[in-house]
Write a protein that holds these residues in place. Structure first.
Motif, PDB file in Angstrom:
ATOM      1  N   MET A  34     -12.701  76.110  40.238  1.00 37.22           N
ATOM      2  CA  MET A  34     -13.397  75.463  41.354  1.00 37.22           C
ATOM      3  C   MET A  34     -14.832  75.128  40.965  1.00 37.22           C
ATOM      4  SD  MET A  34     -11.326  75.052  43.876  1.00 37.22           S
ATOM      5  CE  MET A  34     -12.534  74.618  45.136  1.00 37.22           C
ATOM      6  N   SER A  35     -15.395  74.152  41.678  1.00 34.94           N
ATOM      7  CA  SER A  35     -16.749  73.692  41.376  1.00 34.94           C
ATOM      8  C   SER A  35     -17.523  73.384  42.648  1.00 34.94           C
ATOM      9  CB  SER A  35     -16.695  72.423  40.518  1.00 34.94           C
ATOM     10  OG  SER A  35     -16.114  72.657  39.258  1.00 34.94           O
ATOM     11  N   TRP A  36     -18.830  73.360  42.498  1.00 37.88           N
ATOM     12  CA  TRP A  36     -19.731  72.858  43.535  1.00 37.88           C
ATOM     13  C   TRP A  36     -20.406  71.591  43.003  1.00 37.88           C
ATOM     14  CZ3 TRP A  36     -20.327  74.192  48.516  1.00 37.88           C
ATOM     15  CH2 TRP A  36     -19.869  75.450  48.939  1.00 37.88           C
ATOM     16  N   TYR A  37     -20.643  70.676  43.935  1.00 35.72           N
ATOM     17  CA  TYR A  37     -21.324  69.429  43.644  1.00 35.72           C
ATOM     18  C   TYR A  37     -22.392  69.216  44.716  1.00 35.72           C
ATOM     19  CZ  TYR A  37     -16.985  68.655  41.058  1.00 35.72           C
ATOM     20  OH  TYR A  37     -15.905  68.789  40.211  1.00 35.72           O
ATOM     21  N   ARG A  38     -23.287  68.291  44.456  1.00 30.59           N
ATOM     22  CA  ARG A  38     -24.254  67.934  45.492  1.00 30.59           C
ATOM     23  C   ARG A  38     -24.636  66.464  45.350  1.00 30.59           C
ATOM     24  NH1 ARG A  38     -29.701  71.255  43.539  1.00 30.59           N
ATOM     25  NH2 ARG A  38     -30.183  69.963  41.701  1.00 30.59           N
ATOM     26  N   VAL A  93     -26.625  67.107  50.168  1.00 30.05           N
ATOM     27  CA  VAL A  93     -25.384  67.545  50.795  1.00 30.05           C
ATOM     28  C   VAL A  93     -24.541  68.190  49.699  1.00 30.05           C
ATOM     29  CG1 VAL A  93     -23.324  66.885  52.068  1.00 30.05           C
ATOM     30  CG2 VAL A  93     -25.492  65.707  52.504  1.00 30.05           C
ATOM     31  N   TYR A  94     -24.067  69.395  49.960  1.00 27.10           N
ATOM     32  CA  TYR A  94     -23.329  70.174  48.975  1.00 27.10           C
ATOM     33  C   TYR A  94     -21.834  70.159  49.300  1.00 27.10           C
ATOM     34  CZ  TYR A  94     -27.657  71.904  46.988  1.00 27.10           C
ATOM     35  OH  TYR A  94     -28.880  71.997  46.360  1.00 27.10           O
ATOM     36  N   TYR A  95     -21.035  69.954  48.262  1.00 22.45           N
ATOM     37  CA  TYR A  95     -19.589  69.858  48.385  1.00 22.45           C
ATOM     38  C   TYR A  95     -18.907  70.799  47.397  1.00 22.45           C
ATOM     39  CZ  TYR A  95     -20.767  65.232  50.340  1.00 22.45           C
ATOM     40  OH  TYR A  95     -21.293  64.197  51.061  1.00 22.45           O
ATOM     41  N   CYS A  96     -17.707  71.241  47.748  1.00 23.95           N
ATOM     42  CA  CYS A  96     -16.875  71.947  46.778  1.00 23.95           C
ATOM     43  C   CYS A  96     -15.662  71.082  46.458  1.00 23.95           C
ATOM     44  CB  CYS A  96     -16.438  73.303  47.306  1.00 23.95           C
ATOM     45  SG  CYS A  96     -15.337  73.237  48.709  1.00 23.95           S
ATOM     46  N   ASN A 100     -11.882  68.675  38.417  1.00 25.68           N
ATOM     47  CA  ASN A 100     -11.431  67.288  38.320  1.00 25.68           C
ATOM     48  C   ASN A 100     -11.153  66.777  39.725  1.00 25.68           C
ATOM     49  OD1 ASN A 100     -10.370  64.813  37.688  1.00 25.68           O
ATOM     50  ND2 ASN A 100      -8.408  65.621  36.981  1.00 25.68           N
ATOM     51  N   PRO A 101     -12.156  66.258  40.415  1.00 24.10           N
ATOM     52  CA  PRO A 101     -11.977  65.853  41.812  1.00 24.10           C
ATOM     53  C   PRO A 101     -10.892  64.800  42.014  1.00 24.10           C
ATOM     54  CG  PRO A 101     -14.304  65.918  41.260  1.00 24.10           C
ATOM     55  CD  PRO A 101     -13.552  66.059  39.972  1.00 24.10           C
ATOM     56  N   ALA A 102     -10.624  64.020  40.970  1.00 24.94           N
ATOM     57  CA  ALA A 102      -9.592  62.989  41.095  1.00 24.94           C
ATOM     58  C   ALA A 102      -8.225  63.625  41.343  1.00 24.94           C
ATOM     59  CB  ALA A 102      -9.551  62.128  39.846  1.00 24.94           C
TER      60      ALA A 102
END
Length: 117
Positions: A34-38, A93-96, A100-102
């Motif tokens: 899992m990952s976090w993005y912003r 804005v932070y997302y999880c 590989n979000p695709a």
């Protein structure tokens, strides 16, 4: 179907702390990296941290290394991001999502973090 519900954002002063949560569903969370993005206003979404499913090995973008900490609770299907020593440039804005979000073809609504006096 895959779903992520991010929460915990808010207004925090520079140097302060905040803990974000991401409730995941629709896939086998305990076997998923899992990952976090912003995404800051006017900028591209960027990766900031990842954690593996089997060894809980963590990796971080240079911009947050030493200040943020990613963790997970597989029993609760929940991913966390602890934000420490925040700076105005952490406003986003932070997302999880998966690394590989695709592969999920889905983004949650995110949780907004504003760092300001």
């Amino acid at each position: 179907q895959v779903q992520f519900v991010e929460s915990g954002g808010g207004l925090v002063q520079p140097g302060g702390s905040l803990r974000l949560s991401c409730a995941a569903s629709g896939f086998v969370f305990k076997y998923s990296h899992m990952s976090w993005y912003r995404q800051a206003q006017g900028k591209e979404r960027e990766w900031i941290a990842s954690i593996t499913w089997h060894t809980n090995t963590t990796t971080y973008a240079d911009s947050v290394k030493g200040r943020f900490a990613i963790s997970r609770d597989n029993a609760k299907n929940t991913l966390y991001l602890q934000l420490n020593s925040v700076k105005p440039e952490d406003t986003a804005v932070y997302y999880c999502n998966k690394p590989n979000p695709a592969s999920t073809n889905y983004w949650g609504q995110g949780t907004r973090v504003t760092v300001s006096l």
